[in-house]
Design a protein around this motif. Structure first.
Motif, short mmCIF file in Angstrom:
data_model
loop_
_atom_site.label_atom_id
_atom_site.label_comp_id
_atom_site.label_asym_id
_atom_site.label_seq_id
_atom_site.Cartn_x
_atom_site.Cartn_y
_atom_site.Cartn_z
N THR A 440 -35.23 -10.55 12.49
CA THR A 440 -35.01 -9.75 14.14
C THR A 440 -35.67 -8.84 14.31
O THR A 440 -36.45 -9.00 15.65
CB THR A 440 -34.12 -10.23 14.22
OG1 THR A 440 -33.15 -11.78 13.79
CG2 THR A 440 -33.63 -10.35 16.05
N GLY A 441 -35.52 -7.82 13.49
CA GLY A 441 -36.52 -6.46 14.00
C GLY A 441 -37.45 -6.58 13.93
O GLY A 441 -38.60 -5.79 14.44
N VAL A 442 -38.75 -7.25 13.41
CA VAL A 442 -40.05 -7.38 13.13
C VAL A 442 -39.89 -8.28 14.66
O VAL A 442 -41.17 -7.12 15.42
CB VAL A 442 -40.55 -8.14 12.22
CG1 VAL A 442 -42.16 -8.51 12.63
CG2 VAL A 442 -40.32 -7.82 10.75
N PHE A 443 -39.15 -9.58 15.17
CA PHE A 443 -39.38 -9.55 17.02
C PHE A 443 -39.46 -9.05 17.58
O PHE A 443 -40.09 -8.54 18.47
CB PHE A 443 -38.88 -10.85 17.12
CG PHE A 443 -39.61 -12.21 16.06
CD1 PHE A 443 -40.44 -12.42 16.64
CD2 PHE A 443 -38.79 -12.72 14.87
CE1 PHE A 443 -40.83 -13.58 15.51
CE2 PHE A 443 -39.59 -13.82 14.42
CZ PHE A 443 -40.43 -14.30 14.67
N LYS A 444 -38.69 -7.74 17.21
CA LYS A 444 -38.11 -6.60 18.78
C LYS A 444 -39.60 -5.61 18.61
O LYS A 444 -39.31 -5.53 19.49
CB LYS A 444 -36.69 -5.99 18.13
CG LYS A 444 -36.42 -4.97 18.64
CD LYS A 444 -34.89 -4.24 18.77
CE LYS A 444 -34.99 -3.60 20.33
NZ LYS A 444 -33.52 -2.63 20.06
N VAL A 445 -39.76 -5.07 17.67
CA VAL A 445 -40.61 -4.77 17.02
C VAL A 445 -41.81 -4.36 17.26
O VAL A 445 -42.67 -4.41 18.47
CB VAL A 445 -40.76 -4.22 15.56
CG1 VAL A 445 -42.36 -2.94 16.40
CG2 VAL A 445 -40.26 -2.33 15.14
N TYR A 446 -42.29 -5.78 17.61
CA TYR A 446 -43.51 -7.03 18.12
C TYR A 446 -43.17 -7.68 19.86
O TYR A 446 -43.80 -8.66 19.73
CB TYR A 446 -44.19 -7.52 17.38
CG TYR A 446 -45.06 -6.63 16.07
CD1 TYR A 446 -45.74 -5.97 16.20
CD2 TYR A 446 -43.93 -6.64 14.88
CE1 TYR A 446 -46.50 -5.64 15.87
CE2 TYR A 446 -44.94 -6.32 14.06
CZ TYR A 446 -45.84 -5.29 13.97
OH TYR A 446 -46.98 -4.96 13.20
N ALA A 447 -42.29 -7.26 20.48
CA ALA A 447 -41.35 -8.07 21.84
C ALA A 447 -42.52 -7.89 22.71
O ALA A 447 -42.36 -9.26 22.98
CB ALA A 447 -40.67 -6.89 21.75
N ASN A 448 -44.04 -7.63 22.63
CA ASN A 448 -44.90 -7.29 23.74
C ASN A 448 -46.17 -8.68 23.24
O ASN A 448 -46.77 -8.91 23.50
CB ASN A 448 -45.53 -6.22 23.89
CG ASN A 448 -44.03 -5.34 25.49
OD1 ASN A 448 -43.54 -5.85 26.02
ND2 ASN A 448 -44.12 -3.97 24.61
N ASN A 449 -46.12 -8.59 21.51
CA ASN A 449 -47.32 -9.73 20.86
C ASN A 449 -46.44 -10.78 19.92
O ASN A 449 -46.16 -10.09 18.50
CB ASN A 449 -47.62 -8.99 20.08
CG ASN A 449 -49.25 -9.62 20.10
OD1 ASN A 449 -49.16 -10.81 20.11
ND2 ASN A 449 -50.41 -8.45 20.11
N THR A 450 -45.18 -11.27 20.46
CA THR A 450 -44.55 -11.94 19.34
C THR A 450 -45.82 -13.10 18.51
O THR A 450 -44.90 -12.84 16.81
CB THR A 450 -43.54 -13.31 20.19
OG1 THR A 450 -42.90 -12.06 20.99
CG2 THR A 450 -42.98 -14.70 19.60
N PRO A 451 -46.37 -13.26 18.78
CA PRO A 451 -47.25 -14.06 17.70
C PRO A 451 -47.49 -13.13 16.54
O PRO A 451 -47.50 -13.80 15.44
CB PRO A 451 -48.37 -14.57 18.73
CG PRO A 451 -48.18 -15.07 19.98
CD PRO A 451 -47.83 -13.24 20.11
N ILE A 452 -48.26 -11.85 16.81
CA ILE A 452 -48.07 -10.83 15.63
C ILE A 452 -46.68 -10.92 14.96
O ILE A 452 -47.12 -10.36 13.68
CB ILE A 452 -48.50 -9.30 15.83
CG1 ILE A 452 -50.28 -9.39 16.58
CG2 ILE A 452 -48.93 -8.83 14.61
CD1 ILE A 452 -51.15 -10.04 15.64
N ALA A 453 -45.87 -11.05 14.70
CA ALA A 453 -44.80 -11.36 14.65
C ALA A 453 -44.45 -12.01 13.89
O ALA A 453 -44.06 -12.35 11.95
CB ALA A 453 -43.44 -11.15 15.63
N PHE A 454 -44.71 -13.53 14.23
CA PHE A 454 -45.27 -14.43 12.90
C PHE A 454 -45.75 -14.88 12.12
O PHE A 454 -46.11 -14.81 10.77
CB PHE A 454 -44.81 -15.68 14.65
CG PHE A 454 -44.25 -16.12 14.31
CD1 PHE A 454 -43.56 -17.22 14.47
CD2 PHE A 454 -44.29 -16.23 15.83
CE1 PHE A 454 -42.12 -17.75 14.82
CE2 PHE A 454 -43.72 -16.79 17.21
CZ PHE A 454 -42.26 -17.73 15.77
N MET A 455 -46.72 -13.53 12.48
CA MET A 455 -48.50 -13.43 11.48
C MET A 455 -46.87 -12.14 10.19
O MET A 455 -47.45 -12.78 8.60
CB MET A 455 -49.39 -13.12 11.69
CG MET A 455 -50.11 -12.55 10.86
SD MET A 455 -51.72 -12.25 11.39
CE MET A 455 -51.26 -11.26 11.65
#
Length: 474
Positions: A440-455
């Motif tokens: 969830t922290g990863v998704f917060k860090v990449y809040a402006n680029n969620t697709p990168i968070a999935f990768m």
């Protein structure tokens, strides 16, 4: 062999646990506990994730920023880590039935009080207390571990865990519909989402009472009546007291030992039993000294942790990325959770099947294959977002492997140390929540680029998959 519709239900004469599963049976103690365990966990999910499908409305009503929404997601998972760790020994001490009932009834209070929130700080604090209900996973798994033998426990744990996790998908369908229904009756958006939260709170409270009144802790009934014994490998001791049992029709002698608990005679063909010590905090330290427990915590972090993180963001992601309505995005997001109707169970079934063919090595191989594919399709999701159809297809595929991996992890857990299954289940479960917090922290860090968070999540899962080869079990 795993039997999902066993008639009659075969019972191991020594452990008194069921050697099969009959999904159409609701009788006590085995199948009643089975069905109440998964439905209780599903009910818990309706309270735990009731807010997630309504985030677009709540965010606007409370004037929340994206960062504040992500912070609330983090707190809802963080609190569960604490309580999952504590709940394991409580299951060992008081039994799964009382533990489950207590968690559901107490957690219903903050869920029902959600409508009183007026600002970001209150919202974040509220989600912390709602997160307590996520600890219901531990008694859910502990319950079936007490009721089913090693030949089917992987499948049993996977079924109840998966069908319980399906609650996230049910919630993504249920809450938007309740919200729309309340709006149609004349309530404003401001009032509708607040009133809607009372529904899952009431369901949790009623389910908690049902567990307490209509089920059993173990094959013997109430937890206080259980035999304080766990099965070990057959072995003989030279100083073992023996008696000669004479059969009226045979002149043979059988080496036996006396069972002090029920004053019965156990044949030498039966496994020797061991009386475990009273549950203590020392169980944590014993479990944490076992490297297999630590590895399984990592594994569950990369399966259930991924599931928690995705459950929190998937609806809003589709709403934002593809400009869908809240209700339509919720329906698509529901696919991720609803895959649990068979995906987690498939992981447990494959684990049990491999165990019958190749022993514990079979379980480990199946687990590695599932978790590695989980990582691959998480990365693939990043590249499927050019159109809605491709995104939904890959979402369904990676949700299958994410949830099947949860099942394969808990197909291994009962074999680590049978004396402290509750404590180990609690720690591994807490590992899943730590993973949820991290991802969830990863998704917060990449809040402006969620697709990168999935990768990023997918790459992390593939790396952790290779830790499977470090597990050593007898």
């Amino acid at each position: 062999m795993v039997k999902l519709f066993a008639r009659p239900l075969p019972i191991d004469p020594v452990t008194q646990k069921a050697d099969g599963i009959n999904l159409l049976n609701f009788g006590r103690p085995y199948m009643r506990a089975f069905h109440l365990s998964w439905f209780s966990f599903l009910t818990a999910f309706t309270g735990w994730f009731a807010i997630a499908p309504l985030i677009p409305t709540i965010k606007e009503d409370l004037k929340l920023t994206t960062s504040e929404v992500n912070s609330s997601n983090l707190t809802s998972i963080a609190s569960t880590i604490i309580f999952r760790t504590l709940i394991g020994p409580l299951c060992d001490r008081f039994g799964p039935r009382r533990t489950m009932a207590t968690l559901l009834t107490i957690s219903a209070i903050p869920v029902g009080l959600s409508g009183l929130v007026t600002n970001a700080n209150g919202f974040i604090t509220l989600r912390f207390f709602i997160g307590i209900i996520g600890a219901t996973f531990v008694p859910c798994q502990f319950w079936t571990t007490q009721m089913f033998s090693s030949s089917v426990v992987g499948c049993a744990n996977a079924l109840v865990g998966g069908w319980g996790n399906m609650g996230a998908g049910v919630t993504y369908v249920l809450m938007p519909l309740i919200f729309e229904g309340l709006k149609s009756s004349g309530l404003s958006d401001h009032a509708s989402w607040r009133v809607a939260m009372v529904i899952p709170a009431g369901i949790c409270f009623v389910m908690g009472l049902s567990c307490l009144l209509f089920s059993d802790d173990c094959p013997q009934g109430d937890w206080s009546k259980r035999k304080q014994q766990q099965i070990e490998e057959i072995h003989y001791a030279e100083n073992e007291k023996t008696v000669e049992v004479h059969d009226a029709n045979k002149a043979t002698k059988t080496k036996t030992t006396k069972d002090d608990d029920n004053d019965s005679i156990i044949s030498e063909k039966s496994p020797k039993v061991h009386t475990p010590s009273r549950p203590t905090i020392g169980m944590f330290f014993k479990a944490l000294k076992n490297p297999n427990v630590i590895i399984l915590m990592f594994m569950y972090a990369c399966s259930f942790g991924i599931e928690l993180a995705v459950d929190n963001v998937i609806g809003y992601f589709f709403h934002d990325h593809f400009a869908l309505s809240q209700t339509k995005a919720g329906m698509i997001g529901a696919l991720f959770g609803l895959m649990n109707i068979f995906s987690r169970a498939t992981g447990g079934f494959l684990s049990d099947y491999a165990y019958q063919k190749r022993g514990i090595r079979g379980r480990l191989f199946v687990h590695f294959l599932i978790i590695f594919l989980n990582g691959i399709f998480l990365v693939a999701f990043r590249f499927s977002l050019n159109n809605l159809k491709d995104a939904v297809i890959i979402l369904v595929i990676f949700s299958f492997f994410t949830q099947a991996c949860c099942g394969s992890v808990f197909g291994i857990v009962p074999f680590v140390d049978p004396e402290i299954v509750g404590a180990i289940s609690g720690l591994v479960g807490a590992g899943g929540n730590v993973g949820g917090l991290i991802f969830t922290g990863v998704f917060k860090v990449y809040a402006n680029n969620t697709p990168i968070a999935f990768m990023v999540c997918g790459i992390a899962v593939m790396v952790v998959a290779f830790m499977t080869f470090l597990i050593r079990l007898k």
